[in-house]
Enzyme design. Sequence first.
Site, PDB file in Angstrom:
ATOM      1  N   ASP A  31       0.851  -1.198   0.000  1.00 48.00           N
ATOM      2  CA  ASP A  31       0.000   0.000   0.000  1.00 48.00           C
ATOM      3  C   ASP A  31       0.888   1.250   0.000  1.00 48.00           C
ATOM      4  O   ASP A  31       1.903   1.322   0.708  1.00 48.00           O
ATOM      5  CB  ASP A  31      -0.912  -0.011   1.236  1.00 48.00           C
ATOM      6  CG  ASP A  31      -2.067   0.963   1.102  1.00 48.00           C
ATOM      7  OD1 ASP A  31      -3.216   0.513   1.013  1.00 48.00           O
ATOM      8  OD2 ASP A  31      -1.814   2.194   1.084  1.00 48.00           O
ATOM      9  N   HIS A 100     -10.709  -5.441  -2.885  1.00 47.72           N
ATOM     10  CA  HIS A 100      -9.340  -5.787  -2.481  1.00 47.72           C
ATOM     11  C   HIS A 100      -9.305  -6.106  -1.008  1.00 47.72           C
ATOM     12  O   HIS A 100     -10.088  -5.588  -0.222  1.00 47.72           O
ATOM     13  CB  HIS A 100      -8.375  -4.636  -2.796  1.00 47.72           C
ATOM     14  CG  HIS A 100      -8.846  -3.300  -2.272  1.00 47.72           C
ATOM     15  ND1 HIS A 100      -9.824  -2.558  -2.904  1.00 47.72           N
ATOM     16  CD2 HIS A 100      -8.492  -2.591  -1.185  1.00 47.72           C
ATOM     17  CE1 HIS A 100     -10.037  -1.441  -2.230  1.00 47.72           C
ATOM     18  NE2 HIS A 100      -9.251  -1.446  -1.170  1.00 47.72           N
TER      19      HIS A 100
HETATM   20  P1  AMP Z   1      -9.776   1.275   0.357  1.00 47.31           P
HETATM   21  O1  AMP Z   1      -9.834   2.590   1.093  1.00 47.31           O
HETATM   22  O2  AMP Z   1     -10.196   0.088   1.159  1.00 47.31           O
HETATM   23  O3  AMP Z   1     -10.481   1.364  -0.976  1.00 47.31           O
HETATM   24  O4  AMP Z   1      -8.236   1.031   0.089  1.00 47.31           O
HETATM   25  C1  AMP Z   1      -7.560   1.646  -0.947  1.00 47.31           C
HETATM   26  C2  AMP Z   1      -6.097   1.606  -0.603  1.00 47.31           C
HETATM   27  O5  AMP Z   1      -5.345   1.785  -1.776  1.00 47.31           O
HETATM   28  C3  AMP Z   1      -5.635   2.680   0.386  1.00 47.31           C
HETATM   29  O6  AMP Z   1      -5.075   2.059   1.545  1.00 47.31           O
HETATM   30  C4  AMP Z   1      -4.612   3.478  -0.411  1.00 47.31           C
HETATM   31  O7  AMP Z   1      -3.528   3.918   0.377  1.00 47.31           O
HETATM   32  C5  AMP Z   1      -4.179   2.466  -1.455  1.00 47.31           C
HETATM   33  N1  AMP Z   1      -3.663   3.030  -2.689  1.00 47.31           N
HETATM   34  C6  AMP Z   1      -4.219   4.002  -3.457  1.00 47.31           C
HETATM   35  N2  AMP Z   1      -3.472   4.238  -4.541  1.00 47.31           N
HETATM   36  C7  AMP Z   1      -2.422   3.373  -4.475  1.00 47.31           C
HETATM   37  C8  AMP Z   1      -1.291   3.127  -5.307  1.00 47.31           C
HETATM   38  N3  AMP Z   1      -1.080   3.805  -6.446  1.00 47.31           N
HETATM   39  N4  AMP Z   1      -0.400   2.181  -4.921  1.00 47.31           N
HETATM   40  C9  AMP Z   1      -0.596   1.481  -3.786  1.00 47.31           C
HETATM   41  N5  AMP Z   1      -1.647   1.658  -2.957  1.00 47.31           N
HETATM   42  C10 AMP Z   1      -2.536   2.610  -3.293  1.00 47.31           C
END
Ligand code: AMP
Length: 114
Positions: A31, A100
């Site tokens: 993440d 996810h």
């Molecule tokens: P959610 O809030 O459950 O939809 O989780 C989305 C997650 O994706 C969050 O923890 C973000 O920090 C992570 N995230 C968003 N963009 C990226 C990225 N480009 N690479 C890795 N993680 C990401």
Amino acid sequence: MLGDNIFLKIIEKKIPARIIHEDEHCVAFHDINPQAPVHVLIVPRKVIPTHADIKAEDCELLGHLHLVAAQLAEKLGINDGYRLVLNCKERAGQTVPHLHLHLLGGRNFTWPPG
Ligand code: AMP
């Protein structure tokens, strides 16, 4: 829109990520904004927008995501205790419309979650 989200771009290698696992069903990567010393996202290649959208045909895929989570927990040295989180829809904190699993570990967790 289905087929257009940041995780799909990572899966398709259109944007970079710290990928630690890939197979025919899913991709796992660190993440970008970790909430624990280990914070990995396990993302199916198939776009399922939210947990509420899963169908009977997705059962095997969901089981696979959990198997990969357990294997990664061992590989990353957090199988002394870890947390799996799946946020469903905005009210629960979902920000990316592509189902996810969050795999978090390396610290103690409290209950109830926020
Ligand atoms: P959610 O809030 O459950 O939809 O989780 C989305 C997650 O994706 C969050 O923890 C973000 O920090 C992570 N995230 C968003 N963009 C990226 C990225 N480009 N690479 C890795 N993680 C990401």
